[in-house]
Design a protein around this motif. Sequence first.
Motif, mmCIF file in Angstrom:
data_model
loop_
_atom_site.group_PDB
_atom_site.id
_atom_site.type_symbol
_atom_site.label_atom_id
_atom_site.label_comp_id
_atom_site.label_asym_id
_atom_site.label_seq_id
_atom_site.Cartn_x
_atom_site.Cartn_y
_atom_site.Cartn_z
ATOM 1 N N ILE A 76 0.838 -1.171 -0.150
ATOM 2 C CA ILE A 76 0.141 -0.002 0.243
ATOM 3 C C ILE A 76 0.947 1.296 -0.017
ATOM 4 O O ILE A 76 1.914 1.423 0.944
ATOM 5 N N LEU A 77 0.721 2.156 -0.927
ATOM 6 C CA LEU A 77 1.239 3.549 -0.952
ATOM 7 C C LEU A 77 1.007 4.482 0.232
ATOM 8 O O LEU A 77 -0.254 4.517 0.533
ATOM 9 N N PHE A 78 1.866 5.039 0.724
ATOM 10 C CA PHE A 78 1.719 5.918 1.778
ATOM 11 C C PHE A 78 2.524 7.106 1.313
ATOM 12 O O PHE A 78 3.569 7.422 1.813
ATOM 13 N N PRO A 79 2.001 7.975 0.575
ATOM 14 C CA PRO A 79 2.759 8.919 -0.323
ATOM 15 C C PRO A 79 2.766 10.134 0.507
ATOM 16 O O PRO A 79 2.092 10.840 1.260
ATOM 17 N N GLY A 80 4.098 10.946 0.373
ATOM 18 C CA GLY A 80 4.256 12.095 0.781
ATOM 19 C C GLY A 80 3.667 13.320 -0.310
ATOM 20 O O GLY A 80 3.480 14.346 0.141
ATOM 21 N N ASP A 81 3.484 12.801 -1.504
ATOM 22 C CA ASP A 81 3.339 13.639 -2.682
ATOM 23 C C ASP A 81 3.009 13.195 -3.764
ATOM 24 O O ASP A 81 3.212 11.547 -3.931
ATOM 25 N N PRO A 82 2.376 13.613 -4.997
ATOM 26 C CA PRO A 82 2.016 12.735 -5.927
ATOM 27 C C PRO A 82 3.019 12.013 -6.783
ATOM 28 O O PRO A 82 2.912 11.174 -7.649
ATOM 29 N N SER A 83 4.269 12.534 -6.758
ATOM 30 C CA SER A 83 5.474 11.759 -7.226
ATOM 31 C C SER A 83 5.652 10.337 -6.683
ATOM 32 O O SER A 83 6.370 9.518 -7.257
ATOM 33 N N GLN A 84 5.166 10.080 -5.652
ATOM 34 C CA GLN A 84 5.204 8.807 -5.148
ATOM 35 C C GLN A 84 4.242 7.673 -5.398
ATOM 36 O O GLN A 84 3.514 7.015 -4.663
ATOM 37 N N ILE A 85 3.468 7.942 -6.682
ATOM 38 C CA ILE A 85 2.602 6.913 -6.891
ATOM 39 C C ILE A 85 3.000 6.027 -7.848
ATOM 40 O O ILE A 85 3.819 6.358 -8.910
ATOM 41 N N SER A 86 2.865 4.616 -7.520
ATOM 42 C CA SER A 86 3.418 3.535 -8.448
ATOM 43 C C SER A 86 2.049 2.658 -8.695
ATOM 44 O O SER A 86 1.195 2.299 -7.691
ATOM 45 N N ASP A 87 1.893 2.193 -10.051
ATOM 46 C CA ASP A 87 0.567 1.255 -10.470
ATOM 47 C C ASP A 87 1.137 -0.093 -10.242
ATOM 48 O O ASP A 87 0.302 -0.983 -10.408
ATOM 49 N N GLN A 88 2.293 -0.330 -9.507
ATOM 50 C CA GLN A 88 2.806 -1.514 -9.278
ATOM 51 C C GLN A 88 2.242 -2.001 -7.840
ATOM 52 O O GLN A 88 2.080 -3.104 -7.460
ATOM 53 N N ALA A 89 1.903 -1.186 -7.183
ATOM 54 C CA ALA A 89 1.078 -1.658 -5.807
ATOM 55 C C ALA A 89 -0.263 -1.804 -5.938
ATOM 56 O O ALA A 89 -0.705 -1.986 -7.100
ATOM 57 N N ASP A 90 -0.703 -2.094 -4.789
ATOM 58 C CA ASP A 90 -2.072 -2.888 -4.589
ATOM 59 C C ASP A 90 -3.134 -1.733 -4.262
ATOM 60 O O ASP A 90 -4.284 -1.829 -4.816
ATOM 61 N N ALA A 91 -2.564 -0.733 -3.316
ATOM 62 C CA ALA A 91 -3.547 0.171 -3.074
ATOM 63 C C ALA A 91 -2.608 1.519 -2.770
ATOM 64 O O ALA A 91 -1.574 1.547 -2.487
ATOM 65 N N ILE A 92 -3.481 2.305 -2.241
ATOM 66 C CA ILE A 92 -2.912 3.936 -1.893
ATOM 67 C C ILE A 92 -3.734 4.464 -0.928
ATOM 68 O O ILE A 92 -5.113 4.519 -0.918
ATOM 69 N N LEU A 93 -3.019 4.947 0.299
ATOM 70 C CA LEU A 93 -3.747 5.539 1.168
ATOM 71 C C LEU A 93 -4.012 7.049 0.511
ATOM 72 O O LEU A 93 -2.835 7.816 0.722
ATOM 73 N N PHE A 94 -5.041 7.515 0.212
ATOM 74 C CA PHE A 94 -4.990 8.827 -0.281
ATOM 75 C C PHE A 94 -5.332 9.598 0.717
ATOM 76 O O PHE A 94 -6.436 9.946 1.508
ATOM 77 N N LEU A 95 -4.380 10.386 1.207
ATOM 78 C CA LEU A 95 -4.155 10.983 2.573
ATOM 79 C C LEU A 95 -4.607 12.436 2.590
ATOM 80 O O LEU A 95 -4.205 13.047 1.449
ATOM 81 N N SER A 96 -5.198 12.988 3.497
ATOM 82 C CA SER A 96 -5.504 14.316 3.617
ATOM 83 C C SER A 96 -5.032 14.814 5.023
ATOM 84 O O SER A 96 -5.696 14.108 6.080
ATOM 85 N N LEU A 97 -4.229 15.867 5.079
ATOM 86 C CA LEU A 97 -3.574 15.993 6.331
ATOM 87 C C LEU A 97 -4.502 16.876 7.002
ATOM 88 O O LEU A 97 -4.739 18.195 7.249
#
Length: 238
Positions: A76-97
């Motif tokens: 699962i992606l835990f990105p600091g910004d949009p550059s940290q997106i990879s379609d190789q992962a299964d999911a992404i935590l779509f974070l809002s601070l």
Amino acid sequence: MTNIYNNILQSKANKEKLLALLLDPDKIDLNKIELLIEKICQSPVTHIFIGGSHVNNNILDELILKIKEVCVLPVILFPGDPSQISDQADAILFLSLISGRNPDFLIEHQVKAAPILKKTNLEIISTGYILIESGTETAVEKVSKTKPLDRNDPDLALATAQAGEMLGNKLIYLEAGSGAHQAVPLEMIQFLSQNIKIPLIVGGGIIDLQGIQKAYDSGADLVVVGTAFEKDVDFFKS
């Protein structure tokens, strides 16, 4: 890959606790990745989070692919910004601070990420991210230019979490920050867990197995460990 969020909900309903390992690509040596993955596979970890406040190298795709070659855990992606997106992962935590008021981390990064995410098959899990004071200035504070919530003000933390829940967040993530001197107060974890319905993630400042268990006992549904494992790959055997 089965629906990751539904699995988290099911685990919460069954009172099964989950454990995530947070890997920062900037701190990974791909030449030693086989040993790292071996240690992960031998651990009680149920999910792998990947990301960081800053990611300066370009090994994200390669790192995920190497993990998936031998490991069946969801990535699962835990990105600091949009550059940290990879379609190789299964999911992404779509974070809002939601603990801060910097519009870049409330909505701007999400706007930039949305067209990228629409082109992937990633499962998108809306997550309200709440930074809690931890005794030191963390990387998240520096990058986001926001102040954490007072660790002695559980009412504000709860109101923030409830606002996130009402806005439609699927998860609440209480974060003390990478390398925090103090973990999220157990009383705060308990207070929030008793007053929100969505799953509660807790991370930052957890340095031993007892810390994980205390967070569980206080009501965390999923605990995240990062720095402690970075320092000792045998952390889970300690």
